[in-house]
Design an enzyme around this catalytic site. Structure first.
Site, PDB file in Angstrom:
ATOM      1  N   LYS A 146      23.936 -24.714  -9.361  1.00 53.72           N
ATOM      2  CA  LYS A 146      22.768 -24.902 -10.219  1.00 53.72           C
ATOM      3  C   LYS A 146      21.681 -25.530  -9.361  1.00 53.72           C
ATOM      4  O   LYS A 146      21.861 -26.596  -8.779  1.00 53.72           O
ATOM      5  CB  LYS A 146      23.108 -25.797 -11.412  1.00 53.72           C
ATOM      6  N   GLY A 148      15.450 -29.615  -9.525  1.00 53.87           N
ATOM      7  CA  GLY A 148      14.613 -30.573  -8.822  1.00 53.87           C
ATOM      8  C   GLY A 148      13.498 -29.910  -8.049  1.00 53.87           C
ATOM      9  O   GLY A 148      13.119 -28.764  -8.295  1.00 53.87           O
ATOM     10  N   GLY A 150      11.460 -25.915 -14.940  1.00 54.40           N
ATOM     11  CA  GLY A 150      10.632 -26.686 -15.855  1.00 54.40           C
ATOM     12  C   GLY A 150       9.221 -26.923 -15.360  1.00 54.40           C
ATOM     13  O   GLY A 150       8.266 -26.904 -16.141  1.00 54.40           O
ATOM     14  N   ASP A 162      21.352 -27.012 -16.668  1.00 55.22           N
ATOM     15  CA  ASP A 162      22.668 -27.590 -16.366  1.00 55.22           C
ATOM     16  C   ASP A 162      23.719 -26.993 -17.297  1.00 55.22           C
ATOM     17  O   ASP A 162      24.808 -26.606 -16.872  1.00 55.22           O
ATOM     18  CB  ASP A 162      22.655 -29.114 -16.545  1.00 55.22           C
ATOM     19  N   LYS A 210      21.612 -38.388 -15.655  1.00 56.99           N
ATOM     20  CA  LYS A 210      22.227 -37.410 -14.750  1.00 56.99           C
ATOM     21  C   LYS A 210      23.752 -37.569 -14.726  1.00 56.99           C
ATOM     22  O   LYS A 210      24.493 -36.583 -14.747  1.00 56.99           O
ATOM     23  CB  LYS A 210      21.664 -37.575 -13.330  1.00 56.99           C
TER      24      LYS A 210
END
Length: 263
Positions: free
Chosen positions: A12, A15, A49, A166, A221
């Protein structure tokens, strides 16, 4: 390429890596180099995002979040799906091709890979994914290609849904019976002395949160990673893309970050 008996690996990607061409090039270059000598099947799952945020600003649409999840009004889902399954997916696919990989752009809906349903009516077109049929994805992997999968899915009625990346990666890994690495800006969890913690259980994490060793955004997280490990029923790893020289070890199955253990 030699076929190994290792489980496939789902990465995945999150960031700042998504917006940094150099970082992406290092990652895809490392995958290309690794796959010349070993054939462990690798698939990428991504969000994007930042692209959605930029687009919402340009279109003067308000971004609202509830418990860290983006509220996606149904009238906005065409725009958000366009940014994630369109722009973000093709940017990543294009970079992978430029770095010598045979990349295929997919979504959670392709081949029935993941079942998606509405997560919470208050969140709008936000979906929860569960493992589906990996036959098509497996065919892409068997052809020697690198699947790059966006976190956009479709319900049984054909409604587009935005899935947390995620959570999408957990569902894809479940469908493939694969190992999962959450690759991000964070190298893993550090102890009070700044040393990397190699493995972490829920009980150990709770103690570190109580002792304020794990704080602020890292709490979210850590909890998400533990939830992912529980959902998948196998350890998952949180590691960073910041050290490209270590990525080959990661692909080969070595731990370079923190492994989160299921209960």
């Amino acid at each position: 390429m030699t076929q190994t008996n290792q489980a496939p690996l789902v990465i995945k990607l999150g960031g700042a890596a998504l917006s940094c061409t150099q970082t992406l090039s290092q990652l895809f270059g490392a995958i290309a180099a690794y796959q010349k000598s070993a054939q462990r099947q690798i698939a990428i799952v991504h969000g994007g995002g930042y692209l959605v945020d930029e687009l919402m600003t340009k279109l003067q649409l308000e971004t609202v979040k509830k418990n860290g999840l983006r509220v996606t009004p149904y009238e906005q889902i065409p725009v958000i799906a366009g940014a994630l399954a369109g722009t973000a997916n093709k940017l990543l696919q294009g970079q992978a091709i430029a770095d010598g990989l045979n990349a295929v752009g997919l979504s959670l809906a392709d081949g029935g890979l993941c079942h998606v349903e509405e997560l919470d009516p208050e969140l709008g077109a936000v979906g929860k994914a569960s493992p589906g049929d990996s036959t098509l994805l497996q065919a892409v992997l068997n052809a020697g290609a690198l699947p790059i999968i966006s976190s956009i899915g479709l319900t049984e009625k054909g409604q587009m849904m935005n899935v947390n990346a995620d959570q999408a990666a957990v569902a894809v890994a479940g469908a493939l019976d694969a190992e999962l690495v959450l690759l991000s800006d964070v190298s893993g969890v550090l102890d009070g002395k700044g040393h990397l913690i190699k493995t972490l259980s829920e009980q150990e994490a709770d103690a570190l949160i109580q002792g304020q060793v794990i704080t602020d955004g890292m709490i979210v997280k850590v909890k998400a990673a533990l939830e992912a490990a529980n959902d998948l029923g196998r350890p998952i790893e949180v590691a960073t893309w910041r050290y490209p020289e270590k990525l080959t070890q990661l692909f080969a199955g070595e731990s370079i970050g923190t492994q989160f253990l299921p209960q």
